[in-house]
Design a protein around this motif. Sequence first.
Motif, mmCIF file in Angstrom:
data_model
loop_
_atom_site.group_PDB
_atom_site.id
_atom_site.type_symbol
_atom_site.label_atom_id
_atom_site.label_comp_id
_atom_site.label_asym_id
_atom_site.label_seq_id
_atom_site.Cartn_x
_atom_site.Cartn_y
_atom_site.Cartn_z
ATOM 1 N N LYS A 189 0.963 -0.846 -0.072
ATOM 2 C CA LYS A 189 0.255 -0.212 0.066
ATOM 3 C C LYS A 189 0.791 1.119 -0.061
ATOM 4 C CE LYS A 189 -4.154 -2.077 0.704
ATOM 5 N NZ LYS A 189 -5.606 -1.759 -0.147
ATOM 6 N N THR A 190 1.749 1.265 1.165
ATOM 7 C CA THR A 190 2.488 2.390 0.786
ATOM 8 C C THR A 190 3.399 2.864 -0.565
ATOM 9 O OG1 THR A 190 3.021 2.070 3.775
ATOM 10 C CG2 THR A 190 4.679 3.556 2.158
ATOM 11 N N LEU A 191 4.164 1.342 -1.209
ATOM 12 C CA LEU A 191 4.567 1.642 -2.537
ATOM 13 C C LEU A 191 4.060 2.224 -3.019
ATOM 14 C CD1 LEU A 191 6.812 -1.768 -2.118
ATOM 15 C CD2 LEU A 191 7.932 0.110 -2.040
ATOM 16 N N ALA A 192 2.552 2.082 -3.453
ATOM 17 C CA ALA A 192 1.286 2.123 -4.088
ATOM 18 C C ALA A 192 1.672 3.969 -4.001
ATOM 19 C CB ALA A 192 0.302 1.504 -4.426
ATOM 20 N N ILE A 193 1.401 4.186 -2.900
ATOM 21 C CA ILE A 193 1.491 5.779 -2.978
ATOM 22 C C ILE A 193 2.823 6.713 -3.275
ATOM 23 C CG2 ILE A 193 1.251 7.343 -1.354
ATOM 24 C CD1 ILE A 193 -0.914 6.141 0.733
ATOM 25 N N ARG A 194 3.685 6.017 -3.017
ATOM 26 C CA ARG A 194 4.935 6.504 -3.259
ATOM 27 C C ARG A 194 5.020 6.532 -4.863
ATOM 28 N NH1 ARG A 194 10.625 3.412 -1.401
ATOM 29 N NH2 ARG A 194 9.603 2.047 -3.382
ATOM 30 N N ARG A 195 4.637 5.146 -5.242
ATOM 31 C CA ARG A 195 4.789 5.152 -6.980
ATOM 32 C C ARG A 195 3.544 6.659 -7.387
ATOM 33 N NH1 ARG A 195 7.563 4.519 -11.363
ATOM 34 N NH2 ARG A 195 6.000 3.488 -13.109
ATOM 35 N N LYS A 212 -1.281 20.405 -6.957
ATOM 36 C CA LYS A 212 -2.613 20.552 -6.277
ATOM 37 C C LYS A 212 -2.871 18.895 -6.735
ATOM 38 C CE LYS A 212 -5.264 23.934 -5.749
ATOM 39 N NZ LYS A 212 -6.391 24.740 -5.869
ATOM 40 N N LEU A 213 -2.598 17.987 -5.414
ATOM 41 C CA LEU A 213 -3.274 16.315 -5.634
ATOM 42 C C LEU A 213 -3.842 15.929 -4.404
ATOM 43 C CD1 LEU A 213 -1.805 14.179 -7.106
ATOM 44 C CD2 LEU A 213 0.618 13.681 -5.581
ATOM 45 N N ILE A 214 -4.166 15.041 -4.957
ATOM 46 C CA ILE A 214 -5.634 14.304 -3.624
ATOM 47 C C ILE A 214 -4.829 12.840 -3.788
ATOM 48 C CG2 ILE A 214 -7.496 13.505 -3.200
ATOM 49 C CD1 ILE A 214 -8.496 16.255 -3.833
ATOM 50 N N ILE A 215 -4.232 12.288 -3.022
ATOM 51 C CA ILE A 215 -3.690 10.965 -2.758
ATOM 52 C C ILE A 215 -5.016 9.991 -2.355
ATOM 53 C CG2 ILE A 215 -2.416 8.781 -2.030
ATOM 54 C CD1 ILE A 215 -0.831 10.383 -4.097
ATOM 55 N N GLU A 216 -5.368 9.036 -3.083
ATOM 56 C CA GLU A 216 -6.527 8.030 -2.370
ATOM 57 C C GLU A 216 -6.500 6.889 -2.574
ATOM 58 O OE1 GLU A 216 -10.865 8.746 -3.490
ATOM 59 O OE2 GLU A 216 -10.762 10.592 -2.859
ATOM 60 N N SER A 217 -6.028 6.083 -0.254
ATOM 61 C CA SER A 217 -6.336 5.003 -0.177
ATOM 62 C C SER A 217 -6.973 4.044 0.273
ATOM 63 C CB SER A 217 -4.880 4.798 0.383
ATOM 64 O OG SER A 217 -4.096 3.310 0.619
ATOM 65 N N ASP A 218 -7.100 2.959 0.841
ATOM 66 C CA ASP A 218 -8.061 2.645 1.790
ATOM 67 C C ASP A 218 -7.243 2.036 2.517
ATOM 68 O OD1 ASP A 218 -6.486 0.051 0.603
ATOM 69 O OD2 ASP A 218 -8.569 -1.436 -0.344
ATOM 70 N N ASN A 219 -6.117 2.359 2.946
ATOM 71 C CA ASN A 219 -5.919 1.917 3.985
ATOM 72 C C ASN A 219 -5.471 3.061 5.087
ATOM 73 O OD1 ASN A 219 -2.397 1.673 5.962
ATOM 74 N ND2 ASN A 219 -3.259 -0.572 5.119
ATOM 75 N N MET A 220 -6.154 3.027 6.236
ATOM 76 C CA MET A 220 -6.070 3.943 7.154
ATOM 77 C C MET A 220 -4.924 4.764 7.226
ATOM 78 S SD MET A 220 -9.202 5.557 9.587
ATOM 79 C CE MET A 220 -10.447 5.579 8.922
ATOM 80 N N LEU A 221 -4.599 4.069 7.775
ATOM 81 C CA LEU A 221 -2.947 3.632 8.455
ATOM 82 C C LEU A 221 -2.156 4.637 7.779
ATOM 83 C CD1 LEU A 221 -1.192 3.040 10.876
ATOM 84 C CD2 LEU A 221 -0.206 0.930 9.558
ATOM 85 N N VAL A 222 -1.140 4.365 6.678
ATOM 86 C CA VAL A 222 -0.810 4.852 5.752
ATOM 87 C C VAL A 222 -1.361 6.340 5.530
ATOM 88 C CG1 VAL A 222 0.639 4.752 3.590
ATOM 89 C CG2 VAL A 222 -0.107 2.423 4.709
ATOM 90 N N VAL A 223 -2.371 6.661 5.244
ATOM 91 C CA VAL A 223 -3.244 7.896 5.215
ATOM 92 C C VAL A 223 -2.688 8.998 6.727
ATOM 93 C CG1 VAL A 223 -5.372 9.180 4.806
ATOM 94 C CG2 VAL A 223 -4.204 7.388 3.201
ATOM 95 N N ASN A 224 -3.059 8.355 7.247
ATOM 96 C CA ASN A 224 -2.797 8.872 8.749
ATOM 97 C C ASN A 224 -1.104 9.314 9.377
ATOM 98 O OD1 ASN A 224 -5.540 8.957 9.027
ATOM 99 N ND2 ASN A 224 -5.989 7.047 10.228
#
Length: 138
Positions: free
Chosen positions: A54-60, A72-84
């Motif tokens: 999940k973290t690698l996907a956000i980094r990519r 101006k960017l919004i990143i959406e993920s279903d992993n609340m831990l990484v988002v927080n």
Amino acid sequence: MDCHLDGFVKFNVDVVSHGNLDSAGIGGVCRDHNSVFLCCFAKGIGWNYALVAKTLAIRRALVIAGSMGIKKLIIESDNMLVVNLLKDAKKAPPWRIASIIEDCRIYSQAFDCILYHHSLREANSVANCLASLGTNAQ
């Protein structure tokens, strides 16, 4: 940081794994503020822990958005831990993802405004399909 939603680009990211000891893939789809498709990615990452994936996907997504000159960017993920973790630089990440989180925090500095949002898995269906393709791209 004063962020108005006009002009934002959104990157939805997700991960697919075909079992505990099988290949995993990451995927993401990027759309502008009018939901117009801009780009996508699908990448195999071999066997990996879900949290790492999940973290690698956000980094990519951050790397791609930065290379496109997005400000101006919004990143959406279903992993609340990484988002927080990415919302609050004071939080210490688990050791397994600490270096990837640090990379994300560094890449985030390239944007004038960046927001991290948690989304339900169902909202990331396109990113999920791309991640599934990534499992085949090993």
